[in-house]
Design an enzyme around this catalytic site. Structure first.
Site, PDB file in Angstrom:
ATOM      1  N   GLY A   1      24.201 -29.194  -7.431  1.00 44.17           N
ATOM      2  CA  GLY A   1      23.723 -27.869  -7.821  1.00 44.17           C
ATOM      3  C   GLY A   1      23.817 -26.908  -6.659  1.00 44.17           C
TER       4      GLY A   1
ATOM      5  N   ILE B   1      15.518 -38.305 -10.017  1.00 45.54           N
ATOM      6  CA  ILE B   1      14.350 -37.537 -10.470  1.00 45.54           C
ATOM      7  C   ILE B   1      13.615 -37.034  -9.236  1.00 45.54           C
ATOM      8  CG2 ILE B   1      12.120 -37.591 -11.673  1.00 45.54           C
ATOM      9  CD1 ILE B   1      13.296 -39.663 -13.579  1.00 45.54           C
TER      10      ILE B   1
ATOM     11  N   ASP C   1      21.044 -33.057 -20.857  1.00 47.69           N
ATOM     12  CA  ASP C   1      20.415 -32.515 -19.657  1.00 47.69           C
ATOM     13  C   ASP C   1      18.915 -32.708 -19.783  1.00 47.69           C
ATOM     14  OD1 ASP C   1      19.805 -31.042 -17.398  1.00 47.69           O
ATOM     15  OD2 ASP C   1      19.756 -29.159 -18.514  1.00 47.69           O
ATOM     16  N   SER C   2      18.394 -33.627 -19.009  1.00 50.55           N
ATOM     17  CA  SER C   2      16.966 -33.874 -19.101  1.00 50.55           C
ATOM     18  C   SER C   2      16.415 -34.317 -17.757  1.00 50.55           C
ATOM     19  CB  SER C   2      16.702 -34.961 -20.142  1.00 50.55           C
ATOM     20  OG  SER C   2      15.341 -35.303 -20.113  1.00 50.55           O
TER      21      SER C   2
ATOM     22  N   GLY D   1      16.270 -32.998  -6.374  1.00 49.84           N
ATOM     23  CA  GLY D   1      17.038 -31.748  -6.370  1.00 49.84           C
ATOM     24  C   GLY D   1      16.414 -30.731  -5.419  1.00 49.84           C
TER      25      GLY D   1
ATOM     26  N   CYS E   1      13.806 -28.585  -6.872  1.00 56.17           N
ATOM     27  CA  CYS E   1      12.941 -29.356  -7.765  1.00 56.17           C
ATOM     28  C   CYS E   1      11.552 -29.574  -7.178  1.00 56.17           C
ATOM     29  CB  CYS E   1      13.629 -30.707  -7.985  1.00 56.17           C
ATOM     30  SG  CYS E   1      12.661 -31.815  -8.953  1.00 56.17           S
TER      31      CYS E   1
ATOM     32  N   TRP F   1      18.409 -20.935  -8.813  1.00 55.47           N
ATOM     33  CA  TRP F   1      17.104 -21.264  -9.371  1.00 55.47           C
ATOM     34  C   TRP F   1      17.190 -22.507 -10.268  1.00 55.47           C
ATOM     35  CZ3 TRP F   1      19.981 -16.970 -10.591  1.00 55.47           C
ATOM     36  CH2 TRP F   1      20.426 -16.846 -11.893  1.00 55.47           C
TER      37      TRP F   1
ATOM     38  N   ARG G   1      14.782 -29.261 -21.449  1.00 51.98           N
ATOM     39  CA  ARG G   1      15.126 -30.442 -20.648  1.00 51.98           C
ATOM     40  C   ARG G   1      13.888 -31.241 -20.251  1.00 51.98           C
ATOM     41  NH1 ARG G   1      15.489 -30.369 -15.029  1.00 51.98           N
ATOM     42  NH2 ARG G   1      17.447 -31.497 -14.937  1.00 51.98           N
TER      43      ARG G   1
ATOM     44  N   GLY H   1      21.620 -36.035  16.117  1.00 55.29           N
ATOM     45  CA  GLY H   1      22.005 -34.639  16.311  1.00 55.29           C
ATOM     46  C   GLY H   1      22.247 -34.400  17.795  1.00 55.29           C
TER      47      GLY H   1
HETATM   48  P1  IMP Z   1      20.730 -30.113  -5.987  1.00 56.75           P
HETATM   49  O1  IMP Z   1      22.182 -30.457  -5.992  1.00 56.75           O
HETATM   50  O2  IMP Z   1      19.959 -30.827  -4.934  1.00 56.75           O
HETATM   51  O3  IMP Z   1      20.510 -28.637  -5.921  1.00 56.75           O
HETATM   52  O4  IMP Z   1      20.121 -30.628  -7.373  1.00 56.75           O
HETATM   53  C1  IMP Z   1      20.648 -30.247  -8.617  1.00 56.75           C
HETATM   54  C2  IMP Z   1      19.971 -31.056  -9.698  1.00 56.75           C
HETATM   55  O5  IMP Z   1      18.567 -30.763  -9.747  1.00 56.75           O
HETATM   56  C3  IMP Z   1      20.431 -30.764 -11.111  1.00 56.75           C
HETATM   57  O6  IMP Z   1      21.640 -31.366 -11.442  1.00 56.75           O
HETATM   58  C4  IMP Z   1      19.267 -31.289 -11.946  1.00 56.75           C
HETATM   59  O7  IMP Z   1      19.327 -32.674 -12.136  1.00 56.75           O
HETATM   60  C5  IMP Z   1      18.083 -30.995 -11.063  1.00 56.75           C
HETATM   61  N1  IMP Z   1      17.359 -29.781 -11.482  1.00 56.75           N
HETATM   62  C6  IMP Z   1      17.850 -28.618 -11.948  1.00 56.75           C
HETATM   63  N2  IMP Z   1      16.858 -27.726 -12.168  1.00 56.75           N
HETATM   64  C7  IMP Z   1      15.722 -28.347 -11.846  1.00 56.75           C
HETATM   65  C8  IMP Z   1      14.348 -27.944 -11.861  1.00 56.75           C
HETATM   66  O8  IMP Z   1      13.987 -26.805 -12.157  1.00 56.75           O
HETATM   67  N3  IMP Z   1      13.448 -28.899 -11.500  1.00 56.75           N
HETATM   68  C9  IMP Z   1      13.815 -30.158 -11.142  1.00 56.75           C
HETATM   69  N4  IMP Z   1      15.089 -30.563 -11.065  1.00 56.75           N
HETATM   70  C10 IMP Z   1      16.027 -29.669 -11.424  1.00 56.75           C
END
Ligand code: IMP
Length: 504
Positions: A381, A313, A261-262, A316, A319, A406, A418, A487
């Site tokens: 997520g 990158i 997880d990075s 998210g 993010c 979060w 990470r 839409g």
């Molecule tokens: P989501 O599905 O758009 O909510 O994105 C989830 C993904 O965001 C995760 O699987 C991670 O790769 C990434 N992520 C999780 N926590 C963080 C954060 O605090 N900052 C940036 N990316 C994150």
């Protein structure tokens, strides 16, 4: 001089699928969403395939024990979060592996000292009214009793009265022993006219609860992700620092796949981590790596031996990496680039390394787009955080139920590992936020509705498998103006639910 990537980088909302010919065979019932999780050689089968192309994000607010169980039941896989001690993470993995289908681990366990008001608050948070009472308040503690909504009257009883005074005590409970089968448990439920049957081990510690309604649903889970011993399959997050202690515990606990997880995976730290796993476990332990956003990053991790590679990158929902650090790439462009590199790698080496699109999925149709662009599966997520089974509280915000969500890079999660850059495990700035997402009920209902949409769109593209979708999909970029056209527009919408809402 710096290198410039040609063109702009785009995200999912800027693309649409153009339908292709669909024969009468192309109906959702005929679609298979089976997809490889780990690398395999040309002509061979992957040792692990997912039955649906979804894994849950390696996050505190997403992937705990209940998420692991619920998602494996539907055919996907959770990656239990690594931002906890190796022992705690291994215990969660073990709980998923030990879980017997239909035996629910309570998310609302009480202690005898809690008050009726706390019980009502917990019911509001989880939506569940049957609550076991254990000595230490943990879901696997020594069972002391059960509280259901029939045990107290919020309007008449004293809200400060203790659970011990109104629970149904252990000696009056009918329980199942640890070897009871689901079928037998269901028979007891029917014979004794119960709503729920707690199941305990030889020390009277709670193993799970069988609910009347769950027996039937178990019979309708044809996609369950089961290992050779018919146990649920589960993954686990690791980091590039403490793998020498964490990995052995996770493997011992039964983790089926690991994933580094990075936030940024094109690094020597990932290489070292994968090498250590290969030296100590050979090819037996499966490990995904990432995240990368271009072909070079993919090739690096593929050469390191990663079993799958995550892309994304800064896309998210929680993010703020792009804002704070100025790194990242539009998720669609990154994915297309990496998937092209995966196909070239396969051509050259005969080794197929599955690609996972991680983060940035807002609407269900984004999932279909990501698969069409080449993703083998998706890590989500926000999508999963909304369901009952995520490990966070359900809260009432201005009359609407929300779940907390979060980021791992937020001050709340403090998952600095990470963001490993080789220094102290501490960051000077945050890369994620703390937020709410609209509560969306049970994972089962939500996932099945999403999958139906994915299958329907696949049929419009004439595809009965994900591979076929990737071969047949015809994608087009859309202009900002045509997004507006997509839409409801130029009408006054009567039912607000018909406006485009995230995830629908
Ligand atoms: P989501 O599905 O758009 O909510 O994105 C989830 C993904 O965001 C995760 O699987 C991670 O790769 C990434 N992520 C999780 N926590 C963080 C954060 O605090 N900052 C940036 N990316 C994150």
């Amino acid at each position: 001089m710096a290198m410039f990537f040609p063109g702009e980088s785009h995200t999912f909302s800027e693309y649409l699928l153009v339908p292709g010919y669909s024969s009468s065979e192309c109906v959702p019932a005929n679609v298979s969403l089976k997809t490889p999780l780990v690398r395999f050689k040309r002509g061979e089968e992957p040792s692990i395939s997912l039955n649906i192309p979804m894994v849950s994000a390696i996050m505190q607010s997403v992937s705990g024990e209940q998420m692991g169980i619920a998602l494996a039941t539907e055919g996907g896989m959770s990656f239990i979060y690594g931002s906890q001690t190796p022992e705690q993470e291994a215990a969660m993995v073990k709980a998923v592996k030990d879980h017997k289908a239909g035996f629910v681990v309570s998310d609302s366990t009480l202690t005898p000292e809690m008050t009726m008001r706390e019980v009502m608050d917990l019911k509001e948070k989880t939506g569940h009214s049957t609550m076991p009472v254990t000595e230490d308040g943990t879901p696997h503690g020594k069972l002391l009793g059960i509280v259901t909504s029939r045990d107290y009257r919020p309007s008449r009883d004293d809200p400060s009265s203790k659970v011990a005074t109104f629970m149904t005590p252990r000696e009056q409970l009918i329980v199942g022993d640890k070897d009871i089968t689901l079928k037998k448990a269901n028979d007891v439920i029917w014979d004794k006219k119960l709503n729920a049957l707690p199941v305990v081990d030889e020390n009277d510690c709670l193993l799970g609860i069988v609910f009347r309604k769950d027996y039937d649903s178990h019979k309708t889970n044809p996609n369950e992700m089961l290992d050779a011993n018919k146990r649920y399959m589960v993954g686990a997050g690791i980091n590039t620092r403490d793998y020498e202690t964490r990995v052995p515990l996770l493997i011992e606990a039964g983790a089926d796949a690991l994933c580094i997880d990075s936030s940024e995976g094109f690094s020597e730290w990932q290489k070292r981590t994968i090498e250590w796993i290969r030296e100590n476990y050979g090819e037996d332990v499966k490990v995904g790596a990432g995240n990368v956003v271009d072909a070079e990053g993919f090739r690096f991790l593929a050469d390191c031996g990663a079993d799958f590679i995550k892309v994304g990158i800064g896309g998210g929902s929680i993010c703020i990496t792009r804002e704070t650090k100025g790194i990242g790439r539009g998720q669609a462009t990154a994915l297309i680039d990496v998937c092209r590199a995966r196909d070239e790698y396969f051509e050259e080496t005969g080794i197929y390394v599955p690609v996972c699109s991680d983060g940035g999925i807002v609407y269900d149709y984004h999932m279909t787009l990501a698969l069409a662009m080449g993703a083998d599966f998706l890590m989500l997520g926000r999508y999963f955080a909304r369901f009952d089974e995520s490990p966070t509280a359900r809260v009432n915000v201005n009359g609407q139920y929300m779940k907390e969500y979060w980021g791992e890079g937020s001050a709340r999660a403090r998952n600095w590992q990470r963001y490993d850059l080789g220094g102290a495990a501490k960051l000077a700035f945050e890369e994620g936020v703390d937020s709410y997402v609209p509560y969306a009920g049970s994972l089962k209902d939500g996932v099945n509705s999403t999958l139906y949409k994915i299958k329907s769109t696949m049929c419009n593209c004439g595809a009965l498998t994900i591979k076929e979708l990737q071969e047949k999909a015809r994608l087009t970029l859309v202009s900002a103006t045509s997004i507006v056209e997509g839409g409801a527009h130029d009408v006054v919408v009567k039912d607000r639910n018909h406006q485009m809402v995230s995830y629908q």
